[in-house]
Design a protein around this motif. Structure first.
Motif, short mmCIF file in Angstrom:
data_model
loop_
_atom_site.label_atom_id
_atom_site.label_comp_id
_atom_site.label_asym_id
_atom_site.label_seq_id
_atom_site.Cartn_x
_atom_site.Cartn_y
_atom_site.Cartn_z
N GLU A 136 0.87 -1.35 -0.12
CA GLU A 136 -0.09 -0.09 -0.06
C GLU A 136 0.96 1.17 -0.04
O GLU A 136 0.41 2.17 -0.71
N LEU A 137 1.86 1.31 0.82
CA LEU A 137 3.01 2.64 0.78
C LEU A 137 3.64 2.65 -0.45
O LEU A 137 3.83 3.60 -0.89
N ARG A 138 4.16 1.41 -0.90
CA ARG A 138 4.77 1.53 -2.33
C ARG A 138 3.92 1.98 -3.32
O ARG A 138 4.45 2.69 -4.13
N GLY A 139 2.70 1.75 -3.32
CA GLY A 139 1.75 2.42 -4.45
C GLY A 139 1.61 3.83 -4.32
O GLY A 139 1.35 4.51 -5.18
N ARG A 140 1.95 4.44 -2.99
CA ARG A 140 1.74 5.89 -2.92
C ARG A 140 2.92 6.46 -3.00
O ARG A 140 3.02 7.64 -3.15
N VAL A 141 4.04 5.55 -2.45
CA VAL A 141 5.43 6.35 -2.55
C VAL A 141 6.27 5.19 -3.37
O VAL A 141 6.95 4.44 -2.84
N PRO A 142 6.28 5.24 -4.63
CA PRO A 142 6.88 4.47 -5.61
C PRO A 142 8.41 4.60 -5.33
O PRO A 142 9.32 3.54 -5.96
N GLY A 143 8.95 5.68 -5.03
CA GLY A 143 10.34 5.83 -4.83
C GLY A 143 11.18 6.10 -6.35
O GLY A 143 10.44 6.33 -7.23
#
Length: 488
Positions: A458-465
């Protein structure tokens, strides 16, 4: 489901879980909390969500028990369960008149009869402390009466957390003729009911604290940081070595809040200089305790602790290039013509990480936990100061060899920063998610890694980096974790 003991590296226990929900308090005027009000919300949470066990769980409620032996029997049943265990406590703490040890008050408890009618806290610690690391968590929503609050607020959360993974809150008694309400329990249950999958416990605790409006007040926040860094836990002290016995002679208060934490007794005498909350030097171990000798020095006037300056942005890196956390970065040189500004916490950070790198993980964790408590009280749970110490604790977990705990804490950092309105592309938000992702790669326990995967996705979806394919990499591993384990 794990008990989050820093530095164990042990696998968590899997299989169906067991939850014991205990709400207790004296009858009549001695009652300080409406403890039973915590149970309807918790009972509405599905057992699988409450325990984080897809295989389900057994849930037992115990309301206003009379006999401590009855509670002990239930604790032993929970302790004997082969799967994950959660024990939830709502009620009030008191001290027995003779040994001055903490007890959980039951229905017939009075100030004079606590030794015989209340549940000794060390019974709880002894029964659950024998379970395998990574299998047990205690969630507490407590108030402390006039006998227990002064020594507890001085000793800090570690006085109750010996040998336990303990989340929750302890507050002083409410004003007369008023009952405290279990707001933390209600928030905890509400978050579990609304979540698709149970968040990591550190993040769940942080969110419940915010939902309940805790942090700026005098209450102690129990954030799972009080366990022994080796995972073995420290046995609850015998009656003649109670955590608050002779406290006025053995330790000086830490900060304006009056908190103090003793150095771990490791069988050696040390005197590492570390800054106290005011920035003045004091012995490491927090609050000025000098190793195992018991010699102390009083803390000076206290000012709010400024956060460690953030470092430069970093992108996600492969496993062989671990990112450097803010707490260990070298400060940038000042511009030409500018005098360097001294970091008032430099000696504190140096002492904490010196202890961690020397393998004294419990000592390092205790110091960081003390400073985090100070930041929570003086600046609030989502302040820069509090988030900084959450970052320090995350890196201490990495050093202690607990990547799951480190991942969980970095996820909590990212969630707090996003909750503060920081954009997804902010370097510190990206850095927190990158470090969580990096640590997650090293979580060998399939159950623990699988439990962390949904929030990381979920966080990777918001914060792809800034590293292409990071989200897809998490999804691929999450799929592998869901597949049945191969056996030879």
């Amino acid at each position: 489901m794990g008990n989050d003991r820093s530095g164990t590296g042990a696998e968590t226990v899997s299989g169906p879980g067991y939850a014991l929900l205990l709400a207790a308090g004296p009858v009549g005027k001695q009652r300080l909390m409406d403890a039973a009000a915590a149970l309807p919300q918790l009972a509405a949470v599905s057992p699988a969500a409450l325990l984080g066990t897809p295989g389900g769980a057994s849930v037992v409620q115990l309301v206003d028990p009379v006999d401590p032996q009855t509670v002990l029997t239930h604790l032993r049943t929970a302790a004997a369960h082969p799967g994950p265990v959660l024990v939830h406590l709502a009620g009030q703490l008191t001290l027995d008149a003779k040994q001055r040890l903490p007890h959980l008050a039951l229905a017939r408890t009075t100030p004079r009869t606590a030794r015989y009618t209340a549940l000794p806290w060390h019974w709880l610690a002894a029964e659950l402390g024998r379970r395998p690391p990574g299998s047990t968590v205690v969630v507490a929503d407590l108030v402390a009466d006039e006998t227990a609050w002064p020594p507890l607020s001085t000793a800090g959360p570690s006085a109750l957390a010996a040998g336990l993974t303990l989340y929750g809150t302890v507050a002083p008694a409410p004003p007369k003729r008023r009952l405290a309400t279990p707001d933390y329990s209600r928030a905890f249950a509400g978050l579990l009911r609304s979540a698709a999958e149970r968040p990591p416990l550190a993040l769940l605790h942080q969110r419940a604290t915010l939902e309940a409006g805790l942090g700026p007040g005098p209450e102690l926040l129990l954030d799972g940081a009080g366990v022994d860094g080796t995972g073995s836990g420290e046995a609850y002290p015998p009656p003649d070595a109670a955590p608050w016995a002779g406290r006025t002679e053995q330790s000086a208060p830490l900060g304006a809040t009056g908190q103090a934490i003793s150095a771990e007794q490791t069988g050696e005498t040390r005197q590492t200089e570390a800054a106290g909350p005011s920035g003045a030097a004091g012995p490491a171990g927090a609050a000025g305790q000098n190793g195992v000798t018991g010699a102390t020095r009083a803390a000076g006037p206290v000012a709010a602790s400024p956060p460690m300056p953030p470092g430069p942005p970093e992108s996600f890196r492969p496993a062989d290039q671990p990112p450097v956390p803010p707490a260990l970065r070298a400060p940038a040189p000042p511009p030409p013509g500018w005098a360097p500004v001294a970091d008032p916490l430099a000696s504190t950070h140096a002492a904490i990480f010196e202890a961690a790198n020397a393998g004294r993980h419990s000592e390092a964790a205790s110091m960081a936990a003390a400073w985090e408590q100070e930041a929570l009280r003086t600046a609030g749970p989502r302040s820069d100061e509090a988030i900084h110490w959450l970052e320090v604790r995350a890196d201490l977990s990495r050093i202690a060899g607990d990547p799951a705990r480190a991942c969980e804490l970095w996820l909590a950092v990212a969630d707090a920063r996003l909750g503060n309105g920081e954009p997804a592309e902010h370097p510190e938000v990206e850095g927190a998610v990158d470090r969580a992702h990096h640590q997650w790669q090293f979580v060998a326990d399939r159950v623990r890694a699988g439990a962390l995967a949904p929030l990381l996705i979920e966080l990777r979806g918001r914060v792809p980096g800034r590293r292409p394919g990071a989200l897809e990499a998490v999804r691929r591993r999450a799929e592998l974790l869901r597949a049945p384990a191969r056996t030879r």
